[in-house]
Design an enzyme around this catalytic site. Structure first.
Site, mmCIF file in Angstrom:
data_model
loop_
_atom_site.group_PDB
_atom_site.id
_atom_site.type_symbol
_atom_site.label_atom_id
_atom_site.label_comp_id
_atom_site.label_asym_id
_atom_site.label_seq_id
_atom_site.Cartn_x
_atom_site.Cartn_y
_atom_site.Cartn_z
ATOM 1 N N ARG A 2 -13.931 -6.464 -0.834
ATOM 2 C CA ARG A 2 -13.795 -7.974 -0.486
ATOM 3 C C ARG A 2 -13.599 -8.257 0.794
ATOM 4 N NH1 ARG A 2 -9.177 -9.045 -4.454
ATOM 5 N NH2 ARG A 2 -9.472 -11.381 -4.025
ATOM 6 N N LYS A 59 3.658 9.225 -6.178
ATOM 7 C CA LYS A 59 2.763 8.037 -6.265
ATOM 8 C C LYS A 59 1.950 8.035 -4.825
ATOM 9 C CE LYS A 59 0.088 4.708 -7.733
ATOM 10 N NZ LYS A 59 0.456 3.270 -7.679
ATOM 11 N N ASN A 65 -2.118 8.457 -4.403
ATOM 12 C CA ASN A 65 -2.685 7.222 -3.755
ATOM 13 C C ASN A 65 -3.326 7.704 -2.467
ATOM 14 O OD1 ASN A 65 -0.479 4.974 -4.969
ATOM 15 N ND2 ASN A 65 -2.715 4.959 -5.579
#
Ligand code: KPL
Length: 307
Positions: free
Chosen positions: A264, A187, A191
């Site tokens: 954000r 993973k 990523n």
């Protein structure tokens, strides 16, 4: 069952929602605006899953919090502090990390031990999630795509088996893997190939299916693969490349978690992904020019994690 989900971002909120919908007593621990919105209007999930649920919510844990199991979904840089707060609030019980990056296990042990748990490794389960979930605004998330969920224990532990049966019971397909650290590495490679590119170019995951970003993503994948192999986790390149494109197709409409953080104005997980890969690579004498370039670009853009 009484469950705590610590870290009600996109992933934590989605898991909390599924569990609450199935009738579990869920406490979501998250930030003020999200907590207030859920108290007012419920937690809304749209996309391939549609529901509004009303789990219990809080900004922090009370001492003596009652919970059968805990799901940890905070950002990698908050892991140690979060685990310390959990261990101070309750005695040892199964705790599952559903997080990105390398180093979460060590940070969990450090935090849980710091909060008073004596042999935390026996309680820790690791999870590897390839789902596309977006935090839209307070109280509102989108489930854009489901890849896979793999869980595993560390030597001597049995926590992951309990989480696997909990998730299967609420309709979340879960695989149990005896070599979960290998799944974590796979993973991490995926990523490292997706998240920094999407955050740098401000694009959805699906844009990486075509050149020129496809080429950049594959180069990053190859460099992370070299490091994984030097660390004792070799993978056939074609196998990881297939998985990379499978995840990209399944989450094509998703903003990666790193892009969501960047948009954000929050710190991203670049250090727990490309940063750790670079450190380990340099210890093995490996040159990783693509990873180094994108790491420097993203570090230059990001605010410092809150301390
Ligand atoms: O794990 C993810 C993330 O965004 O962190 C993927 C699977 C790449 C989905 O976007």
């Amino acid at each position: 069952m009484r469950l705590v989900v610590f870290g009600a971002g996109a992933v934590g909120s989605l898991f909390g929602a599924h569990l609450a919908r199935a009738g579990h007593d869920v406490l979501l621990v998250g930030r003020k605006e999200h907590v207030k919105a859920i108290e007012r209007d419920g937690l809304k999930v749209e996309g391939i899953t549609n529901m509004t649920v009303r789990p219990r919510v809080a900004e922090s844990l009370r001492p003596g919090e009652r919970a059968t199991m805990v799901i940890l979904t905070v950002k990698s840089y908050d892991t140690s502090d979060a685990c310390k707060a959990i261990a101070r609030s309750m005695s040892p019980r199964p705790i599952l990390s559903l997080q990105n990056g390398l180093g979460n296990l060590e940070a969990m042990e450090e935090g849980l031990q710091g909060g008073g748990w004596s042999t935390p490794r026996l309680n820790i389960a690791l999870g590897v999630l390839n789902w596309g979930v977006t935090y839209l605004n307070a109280g509102h998330i989108r489930h854009a795509g489901s890849g896979s969920l793999v869980l595993g224990d560390l030597s001597g532990g049995r926590a992951a088996k309990r989480f696997a049966s909990l998730f299967e019971g609420v309709g979340i397909p879960t695989q149990y893997n005896d070599d979960v650290l290998r799944a974590v590495w796979k993973k991490v490679i995926i990523n490292c190939a997706i998240n920094p590119v999407t955050a740098d170019h401000k694009v959805l995951n699906g844009e990486l299916l075509t050149d020129p970003l496809r080429g950049q993503s594959v180069s990053l994948m190859r460099e992370a693969l070299e490091v994984a192999s030097a660390e004792g986790y070799p993978f056939p390149e074609h196998e990881v490349e297939e998985e990379l494109f499978r995840v990209l197709r399944l989450t094509a409409e998703n903003r990666s978690s790193m892009l969501q953080d960047a948009l954000r104005g929050k710190p991203t997980e670049i250090e727990a992904l490309s940063g750790v890969v670079l450190q380990l690579g340099s210890a093995h004498g490996l040159k990783l020019p693509h990873t180094e370039r994108i790491f420097k670009r993203l570090m230059a853009k990001q605010p410092k994690p809150p301390k």
